[in-house]
Design an enzyme around this catalytic site. Structure first.
Site, PDB file in Angstrom:
ATOM      1  N   ASP A 221      15.874   2.097   6.528  1.00  0.00           N
ATOM      2  CA  ASP A 221      17.018   1.960   7.425  1.00  0.00           C
ATOM      3  C   ASP A 221      16.887   0.703   8.279  1.00  0.00           C
ATOM      4  O   ASP A 221      15.791   0.360   8.747  1.00  0.00           O
ATOM      5  CB  ASP A 221      17.099   3.191   8.328  1.00  0.00           C
ATOM      6  CG  ASP A 221      18.269   3.147   9.278  1.00  0.00           C
ATOM      7  OD1 ASP A 221      19.406   3.285   8.817  1.00  0.00           O
ATOM      8  OD2 ASP A 221      18.034   2.964  10.493  1.00  0.00           O
ATOM      9  N   GLU A 265       0.335   1.150  -5.649  1.00  0.00           N
ATOM     10  CA  GLU A 265      -0.930   1.849  -5.874  1.00  0.00           C
ATOM     11  C   GLU A 265      -0.779   3.044  -6.809  1.00  0.00           C
ATOM     12  O   GLU A 265      -1.760   3.503  -7.395  1.00  0.00           O
ATOM     13  CB  GLU A 265      -1.502   2.361  -4.549  1.00  0.00           C
ATOM     14  CG  GLU A 265      -1.974   1.275  -3.595  1.00  0.00           C
ATOM     15  CD  GLU A 265      -2.368   1.851  -2.237  1.00  0.00           C
ATOM     16  OE1 GLU A 265      -2.252   3.098  -2.067  1.00  0.00           O
ATOM     17  OE2 GLU A 265      -2.764   1.078  -1.349  1.00  0.00           O
TER      18      GLU A 265
END
Length: 572
Positions: A221, A265
């Site tokens: 956001d 990751e």
């Protein structure tokens, strides 16, 4: 038109790292989706109960607006705790079950992250108020002395995103006036100081918290507003690139590079999606470099009026600026902040701007509906990912709500002039002839539903082959089965016979989309058959405010133009 088969319920998400390049992503505003317990508020169990509906619709992922504990001063974008669920929506266990149930249907989950600010009820801000000036707790926010001899003038000339002042003065423990704190949105949303290591570390931990629970990505956001000029200067008269004191500062890119490392990751890398409102397309694209965000919302297209030249210019601009960074564009017609397409496209001024929202703005809903149907097919055929806001697949109009029920802070901070965003957040109608239309048990909903929505319910539209819902289902199923659609290439059909009010383009080998934005029927290019149309053809011609998807004849399927994106894989 015949429909392709719906994805079978029970098929799990597979490990396609590039799914996001072509995905159809459905935005869920939980409070207004479905109510399972009869309190008039949507909840996670309500969403779980409707997952088969979403799978049948043909979506690839769900984006949830904030579902965290919050006092709801700004619809949940004032987050009090990132590691839990708002009690009205359910529990953390409910969220985990929803993520798993959706994945079992081949649907991924994206959650909202609000890094610019937290709630005034967040434990950090409560500690900052209690600790007082100069404390380490206050260093996580933007506390600042006021101007003037008594410090009773705000620290600078900044303006809130919602209008009004972005500074609120605190009281010291003895009751005397104290420092001011910054809130670019409401006073209940204090801005975080992103130069503080605690702030960066906390958000990185929150990302891992949700990624470890199977979330496929995050929507960020107000992504261009986190970093502030450390001296909090007044607005410069004419800021150059990166010089605005609190928007699009260059230091932001280091934040998102660190987030991208975390996202990468995982065995299936998680996806970063930015909410970025910037007028400079090149500055916008900089956030989409290969080591930063994956995609960002394309607001330029959404704000354009219903005009062939305007929409083509936006499409060309977005494809052009995305190409150098290798990112796909996204296409969206609305969201929880924007006037719904059926209403907006029926107005004399069909472009969108927050400043234009006013009570009683007239709209021709029949015209708006025709255009919204045409726009649905136009956007679904463009290269990249498609976002769909809940209820747009039902053709819901913007609800005209009385001022007495409005809750959006944009309404109150405008002095009551702006109706705010509640009109697009009204609970969905599922079945029946009267409110609450199957939204939940027979109780009053948190925002009232219009009395004339019986024909717009899911139940009514499922039985109507000409409904907006049936059109969306056909379109999304064809989009899934048509190899040319999703990420890839686009070639304009520049045929004088189409005229200047018609947008036509080819995708891949033999697919074309044609949209008539004029006032007279348009001749279609030579084709074998019509795959889908938003309105019946008029003696083989395309009616005004309509889109048709075509299977071209082999002779007319020319070689595509150079790719606008460099990458395409199967979406599943």
């Amino acid at each position: 038109m015949p429909s392709t088969a719906t994805r079978p319920v029970g098929v799990a998400v597979t490990g396609d790292a590039d799914w996001w390049r072509s995905a159809v992503i459905y935005q869920v505003y939980v409070r207004s989706f479905a109510d399972s317990n009869g309190d008039g508020i949507g909840d996670l169990q309500g969403v779980r109960s409707r997952l088969d509906y979403l799978a049948e619709l043909g979506v690839d992922a769900l984006w949830f607006t904030p579902w965290y504990p919050s006092p709801l001063a700004d619809g949940g974008y004032d987050v009090a705790d990132y590691r839990d669920i708002h009690p009205a929506f359910g529990t953390l266990a409910d969220a985990e079950a929803l993520i798993a149930d959706a994945a079992a249907r081949g649907i991924r989950t994206i959650v909202d992250i609000v890094p610019n600010h937290v709630s005034h009820e967040h434990e950090w801000f409560r500690a900052a108020l209690a600790a007082g000036p100069g404390s380490p707790e206050r260093a996580r926010f933007w506390f600042h002395p006021g101007r003037g001899p008594a410090g009773d003038e705000k620290p600078n000339d900044w303006v809130s995103e919602f209008g009004g002042e972005p500074w609120t003065r605190t009281a010291d423990p003895d009751g005397s006036p104290g420092e001011w704190y910054l809130h670019l949105f409401t006073p209940e949303q204090p801005d975080l100081n992103w130069t503080h290591p605690d702030v960066r570390r906390e958000h990185e931990d929150v990302l891992r918290f949700w990624f470890d629970r199977g979330v496929a990505g995050v929507r960020i956001d107000s992504a261009a507003q986190l970093v502030k000029h450390p001296e909090l200067p007044d607005y410069p008269a004419d800021p150059g690139p990166g010089e605005h004191p609190h928007i699009d500062r260059d230091e932001l890119h280091d934040v998102y590079r660190s987030w991208r490392r975390i996202a990468d990751e995982y065995d299936e890398p998680r996806v970063l999606v930015g909410e970025i409102w910037l007028p400079d397309a090149r500055r916008f694209a900089a956030y989409l470099r290969p080591d930063e965000m994956h995609t960002a919302f394309n607001f330029d297209f959404m704000t354009r009026p219903w005009d062939a030249a305007e929409l083509r210019a936006s499409i060309e601009l977005m494809l052009r600026v995305h190409a150098p960074v290798g990112a796909p564009s996204t296409w969206v017609l609305s969201n929880h902040d924007v006037t719904r397409p059926v209403t907006r496209y029926g107005r004399d001024d069909s472009g969108f701007a927050f400043a234009k929202k006013r009570f009683g703005t007239p709209s021709d809903l029949a015209l708006g509906t025709r255009r919204a149907r045409a726009a649905a097919l136009l956007t679904a055929a463009l290269p990249g990912a498609l976002y769909l806001y809940q209820g747009d697949e039902l053709g819901l109009p913007e609800a005209e709500l009385p001022a007495s029920v409005l809750q959006d802070p944009m309404h109150f901070r405008s002095g009551g002039v702006d109706p705010g965003r509640d009109g697009c957040r009204v609970p969905l109608p599922w079945r029946g002839d009267t409110a609450p239309y199957g939204f939940g048990p027979e109780v009053e909903t948190w925002l009232p539903q219009p009395a004339d929505w019986a024909g717009l319910t899911v139940e009514a539209q499922q039985a109507d082959p000409g409904s907006m819902l049936r059109l969306y289902r056909e379109a999304l199923h064809l989009r899934r089965s048509e190899p040319a659609l999703g990420d890839g290439e686009l070639e304009w059909i520049d045929d004088p016979a189409l005229g200047t009010d018609v947008l036509g383009f080819r995708r891949g080998d033999g697919f074309a989309s044609v949209t008539n934005l004029g006032t007279a029927p348009a001749t279609l290019p030579p084709h074998e058959r019509v795959l889908l149309a938003s309105a019946p053809l008029d003696a083989g011609r395309l009616a005004p405010d309509a889109t048709a998807w075509l299977r071209l004849r082999a002779a007319e399927a020319s070689d595509p133009a150079p790719p606008t994106t460099q990458h395409r894989k199967d979406r599943r």
